[in-house]
Every structure is written in C-alpha cells, then in structure tokens.
Write a protein that holds these residues in place. Structure first.
Motif, PDB file in Angstrom:
ATOM      1  N   GLU A  90       0.880  -1.165   0.000  1.00  0.00           N
ATOM      2  CA  GLU A  90       0.000   0.000   0.000  1.00  0.00           C
ATOM      3  C   GLU A  90       0.915   1.211   0.000  1.00  0.00           C
ATOM      4  O   GLU A  90       1.750   1.359   0.895  1.00  0.00           O
ATOM      5  CB  GLU A  90      -0.876  -0.005   1.248  1.00  0.00           C
ATOM      6  N   VAL A  92       1.122   4.887   0.615  1.00  0.00           N
ATOM      7  CA  VAL A  92       0.345   5.941   1.286  1.00  0.00           C
ATOM      8  C   VAL A  92       1.092   7.258   1.117  1.00  0.00           C
ATOM      9  O   VAL A  92       2.311   7.320   1.319  1.00  0.00           O
ATOM     10  CB  VAL A  92       0.138   5.600   2.787  1.00  0.00           C
ATOM     11  N   ARG A  94       0.900  11.374   2.246  1.00  0.00           N
ATOM     12  CA  ARG A  94       0.263  12.259   3.231  1.00  0.00           C
ATOM     13  C   ARG A  94       0.673  13.711   3.032  1.00  0.00           C
ATOM     14  O   ARG A  94       1.870  13.993   2.867  1.00  0.00           O
ATOM     15  CB  ARG A  94       0.690  11.860   4.648  1.00  0.00           C
ATOM     16  N   THR A  98      -2.458  12.892  10.245  1.00  0.00           N
ATOM     17  CA  THR A  98      -3.622  12.390  10.983  1.00  0.00           C
ATOM     18  C   THR A  98      -3.502  10.860  11.020  1.00  0.00           C
ATOM     19  O   THR A  98      -2.519  10.291  10.547  1.00  0.00           O
ATOM     20  CB  THR A  98      -4.961  12.874  10.358  1.00  0.00           C
ATOM     21  N   GLY A  99      -4.485  10.201  11.612  1.00  0.00           N
ATOM     22  CA  GLY A  99      -4.538   8.739  11.587  1.00  0.00           C
ATOM     23  C   GLY A  99      -3.322   8.096  12.216  1.00  0.00           C
ATOM     24  O   GLY A  99      -2.814   8.541  13.255  1.00  0.00           O
ATOM     25  N   SER A 100      -2.825   7.049  11.549  1.00  0.00           N
ATOM     26  CA  SER A 100      -1.752   6.239  12.149  1.00  0.00           C
ATOM     27  C   SER A 100      -0.447   7.026  12.299  1.00  0.00           C
ATOM     28  O   SER A 100       0.360   6.728  13.184  1.00  0.00           O
ATOM     29  CB  SER A 100      -1.515   4.976  11.317  1.00  0.00           C
ATOM     30  N   LEU A 101      -0.232   8.044  11.459  1.00  0.00           N
ATOM     31  CA  LEU A 101       1.006   8.826  11.558  1.00  0.00           C
ATOM     32  C   LEU A 101       1.075   9.557  12.904  1.00  0.00           C
ATOM     33  O   LEU A 101       2.114   9.621  13.558  1.00  0.00           O
ATOM     34  CB  LEU A 101       1.078   9.847  10.408  1.00  0.00           C
ATOM     35  N   TYR A 121       3.348   0.182   3.058  1.00  0.00           N
ATOM     36  CA  TYR A 121       2.838  -0.819   4.000  1.00  0.00           C
ATOM     37  C   TYR A 121       2.738  -2.147   3.255  1.00  0.00           C
ATOM     38  O   TYR A 121       2.266  -2.186   2.109  1.00  0.00           O
ATOM     39  CB  TYR A 121       1.448  -0.429   4.526  1.00  0.00           C
ATOM     40  N   ASP A 129      -0.926  -5.436   8.043  1.00  0.00           N
ATOM     41  CA  ASP A 129      -0.373  -4.453   7.087  1.00  0.00           C
ATOM     42  C   ASP A 129       0.730  -3.583   7.702  1.00  0.00           C
ATOM     43  O   ASP A 129       0.550  -2.363   7.845  1.00  0.00           O
ATOM     44  CB  ASP A 129      -1.489  -3.538   6.526  1.00  0.00           C
ATOM     45  N   ASP A 175      -4.660  12.668   2.966  1.00  0.00           N
ATOM     46  CA  ASP A 175      -3.778  11.539   2.662  1.00  0.00           C
ATOM     47  C   ASP A 175      -4.546  10.541   1.806  1.00  0.00           C
ATOM     48  O   ASP A 175      -5.765  10.663   1.644  1.00  0.00           O
ATOM     49  CB  ASP A 175      -3.210  10.871   3.936  1.00  0.00           C
ATOM     50  N   PHE A 176      -3.836   9.575   1.261  1.00  0.00           N
ATOM     51  CA  PHE A 176      -4.517   8.548   0.465  1.00  0.00           C
ATOM     52  C   PHE A 176      -3.618   7.328   0.328  1.00  0.00           C
ATOM     53  O   PHE A 176      -2.409   7.381   0.600  1.00  0.00           O
ATOM     54  CB  PHE A 176      -4.914   9.072  -0.935  1.00  0.00           C
ATOM     55  N   ASP A 197     -13.091   5.730   0.521  1.00  0.00           N
ATOM     56  CA  ASP A 197     -12.664   4.590   1.350  1.00  0.00           C
ATOM     57  C   ASP A 197     -11.148   4.586   1.524  1.00  0.00           C
ATOM     58  O   ASP A 197     -10.634   4.035   2.492  1.00  0.00           O
ATOM     59  CB  ASP A 197     -13.045   3.251   0.686  1.00  0.00           C
ATOM     60  N   SER A 198     -10.444   5.143   0.544  1.00  0.00           N
ATOM     61  CA  SER A 198      -8.977   5.025   0.541  1.00  0.00           C
ATOM     62  C   SER A 198      -8.268   6.379   0.633  1.00  0.00           C
ATOM     63  O   SER A 198      -7.034   6.431   0.577  1.00  0.00           O
ATOM     64  CB  SER A 198      -8.512   4.285  -0.713  1.00  0.00           C
ATOM     65  N   CYS A 199      -9.054   7.453   0.739  1.00  0.00           N
ATOM     66  CA  CYS A 199      -8.464   8.797   0.858  1.00  0.00           C
ATOM     67  C   CYS A 199      -9.087   9.496   2.071  1.00  0.00           C
ATOM     68  O   CYS A 199     -10.170   9.131   2.504  1.00  0.00           O
ATOM     69  CB  CYS A 199      -8.835   9.697  -0.323  1.00  0.00           C
ATOM     70  N   ARG A 200      -8.411  10.511   2.565  1.00  0.00           N
ATOM     71  CA  ARG A 200      -9.071  11.410   3.521  1.00  0.00           C
ATOM     72  C   ARG A 200      -9.272  12.762   2.837  1.00  0.00           C
ATOM     73  O   ARG A 200      -8.307  13.323   2.282  1.00  0.00           O
ATOM     74  CB  ARG A 200      -8.239  11.576   4.792  1.00  0.00           C
ATOM     75  N   ARG A 216     -15.245   5.080  10.439  1.00  0.00           N
ATOM     76  CA  ARG A 216     -14.275   4.651  11.453  1.00  0.00           C
ATOM     77  C   ARG A 216     -14.623   5.252  12.811  1.00  0.00           C
ATOM     78  O   ARG A 216     -14.583   4.580  13.826  1.00  0.00           O
ATOM     79  CB  ARG A 216     -12.847   5.126  11.085  1.00  0.00           C
TER      80      ARG A 216
HETATM   81  N1  UDP Z   1      -5.763   3.429   3.993  1.00  0.00           N
HETATM   82  C1  UDP Z   1      -6.464   2.540   3.202  1.00  0.00           C
HETATM   83  N2  UDP Z   1      -6.415   1.211   3.494  1.00  0.00           N
HETATM   84  C2  UDP Z   1      -5.702   0.725   4.539  1.00  0.00           C
HETATM   85  C3  UDP Z   1      -5.001   1.647   5.364  1.00  0.00           C
HETATM   86  C4  UDP Z   1      -5.053   2.996   5.056  1.00  0.00           C
HETATM   87  O1  UDP Z   1      -7.091   2.932   2.222  1.00  0.00           O
HETATM   88  O2  UDP Z   1      -5.688  -0.492   4.746  1.00  0.00           O
HETATM   89  C5  UDP Z   1      -5.802   4.872   3.676  1.00  0.00           C
HETATM   90  C6  UDP Z   1      -6.638   5.668   4.665  1.00  0.00           C
HETATM   91  O3  UDP Z   1      -7.954   5.803   4.211  1.00  0.00           O
HETATM   92  C7  UDP Z   1      -5.929   6.999   4.682  1.00  0.00           C
HETATM   93  C8  UDP Z   1      -4.471   6.666   4.386  1.00  0.00           C
HETATM   94  O4  UDP Z   1      -4.486   5.384   3.776  1.00  0.00           O
HETATM   95  O5  UDP Z   1      -6.429   7.829   3.648  1.00  0.00           O
HETATM   96  C9  UDP Z   1      -3.585   6.641   5.598  1.00  0.00           C
HETATM   97  O6  UDP Z   1      -4.156   5.820   6.589  1.00  0.00           O
HETATM   98  P1  UDP Z   1      -3.502   5.639   8.034  1.00  0.00           P
HETATM   99  O7  UDP Z   1      -2.157   5.010   7.880  1.00  0.00           O
HETATM  100  O8  UDP Z   1      -3.556   6.934   8.764  1.00  0.00           O
HETATM  101  O9  UDP Z   1      -4.379   4.536   8.691  1.00  0.00           O
HETATM  102  P2  UDP Z   1      -5.618   4.537   9.679  1.00  0.00           P
HETATM  103  O10 UDP Z   1      -5.597   5.762  10.503  1.00  0.00           O
HETATM  104  O11 UDP Z   1      -6.781   4.442   8.748  1.00  0.00           O
HETATM  105  O12 UDP Z   1      -5.372   3.284  10.455  1.00  0.00           O
END
Ligand code: UDP
Length: 235
Positions: A90, A92, A94, A98-101, A121, A129, A175-176, A197-200, A216
C-alpha cells in the motif's frame, strides 16, 4: 462483456473473470470495514458512489500521464479492468498528519506536512499491514529497487495531480492509499481504487471529514459525505 465466475472477494470489491483472458470485472461493494476488518458495516449505494468517484479520478490521472488498469465502466458499480499481478504494497501519501502517523510519531493532528510524505505498507492481513522500508521490501522480495523508486515517484505524481484537482473543489486531500499491479509485459499500472474509502478529504473551510473516517469514528452521514465528494468532483 459477460461476467463469469468470482475469482476473488476483497473488503470493498469482488473480482470476476470475463470472456477476455486479459481483463477482469471489478464490482464495487456497499460493505465498509475498518481497523483491519474488526469494524464492519454496510452503506447502501456506497459501491455505486465509489465506482463513479474512482472512475473519474482514474480518468483524470490517465489524462495526466499515469497508466492505470481501468478500461471502461460497464454498469453503475462495475469496471472492466486489465488483469495485473498486484504488488503487495500500500503506497500511502500524506499532506496533513492524521490517523496512524499521529499515533505512531506523536505529530499534532492536522499539522500540514512540509513535504508530501510517502510510506509503504506490506499488504498482509495476518500481520496487520505493517509499515515497511525499502530494505524490508527487498528482503521479502516484494519489489526491486527500481520498482520501489517508481512506486514512490508515482505516488508523489498522483498526489500532485489530485491535490490541485481537489483544492479547486474546496477539498483538502489529507492523505490517500494507492495500489499498483504489473501487467504481463511488466508495466506498472495504478490499480484498485481511489475513493473516500482510501483517501481522507476535509472540507477546505470547515475541515469537516468527507471520507471513511465518518465510519471509522462513528460520525454518521457516510453516504452524504461520499455524495458530496462526487458532487464536487463533477463540478
Ligand atoms: N488506507 C487505506 N487502506 C488501509 C489503510 C489505510 O485505504 O488499509 C488509507 C486511509 O484511508 C488513509 C491513508 O491510507 O487515507 C492513511 O491511513 P492511516 O495510515 O492513517 O491509517 P488509519 O488511521 O486508517 O489506520
């Protein structure tokens, strides 16, 4: 193009064989999953919205020189796509933290990053992942050094194109995630989907979330948010 047997069912799409050996039919589902599928839901009409959004964005990227797997749409929630071997990464990108970062590095949520950050990832549900670096990818034989460079370059290029496209539509591309596949000649093609689903996406003025974070975080209004993204893309 006649739809033949189901080859693969993922979290957001089903892939079917069709009469042409080199092509597949990708059907967008209404299912929603988050946190490695620990949270599950369903939003009627989401598949149709994501199919339309992803089709428009893939066409935009094609117009800007990015090769993709998209051939055509054949119904409201089905695309005809080129058959590729998905590279299990994957990519990604940014622009805003936000999110996992934020969780991993303690950066302030909402901080505009000084440059587009690219992360890789490893796509493996059993491992959750994990974030990997180039050397991990070489060790696991996921991609070669030059392929890794190309994936990161493509991620940045896609970001440049999409970020300015969305800025004109009053949306911040926070991010996406994108995925790539290799066709039988070894060409790297953008595959999978690009959708809320795959972008913010955050509204440029209010920072309102218009993406899967509504699911979420249990904020409600998931479908309305996806409809709003499509409306702005069409503008
Ligand atoms: N994302 C995704 N599929 C995944 C993990 C992340 O499409 O399995 C996208 C998510 O929608 C966001 C970006 O990748 O736009 C970064 O996601 P993040 O690492 O912050 O993960 P999260 O907070 O969703 O766990």
């Amino acid at each position: 193009m006649k739809k033949l047997e189901l080859l693969y069912e993922g979290k957001g799409k089903r892939l079917y064989r069709c009469e042409d050996e080199d092509l597949l039919i990708s059907e967008f589902k209404d299912d929603l999953t988050a946190f490695n599928a620990q949270k599950r839901g369903n939003e009627e009409g989401k598949g149709v919205l994501n199919c339309q959004i992803s089709t428009k964005l893939f066409r935009l990227l094609e117009e800007n020189g990015i090769k993709t797997h998209l051939v055509d749409t054949i119904s409201q929630n089905e695309q005809l796509v080129k058959k590729v071997d998905i590279i299990p990464l994957e990519v990604v990108v940014r622009n805003i933290a936000t999110g996992s970062l934020v969780k991993r590095l303690g950066i302030e949520d909402g901080k505009v990053l000084p440059f587009a950050l690219v992360e890789l990832y490893y796509k493996d549900d059993d491992l959750g992942d994990p974030l990997v670096n180039d050397e991990h990818c070489l060790l696991l034989d996921i991609a070669s050094e030059s392929e890794l460079e190309e994936l990161k370059r493509l991620g940045r290029e896609i970001n440049t194109i999409l970020k300015s496209f969305f800025a004109k539509r009053d949306l911040k591309l926070v991010d996406f995630k994108v995925e790539f596949g290799k066709d039988r000649d070894g060409n790297i093609l953008l595959s999978d989907e690009i959708s809320p689903d795959s972008c913010r996406f955050w509204d440029a003025k209010s920072d309102e979330k218009l993406d899967k974070d509504r699911f979420r975080q249990g904020l409600g209004g998931v479908k309305m948010a996806y409809e709003e993204v499509l409306r702005r893309i069409k503008n």
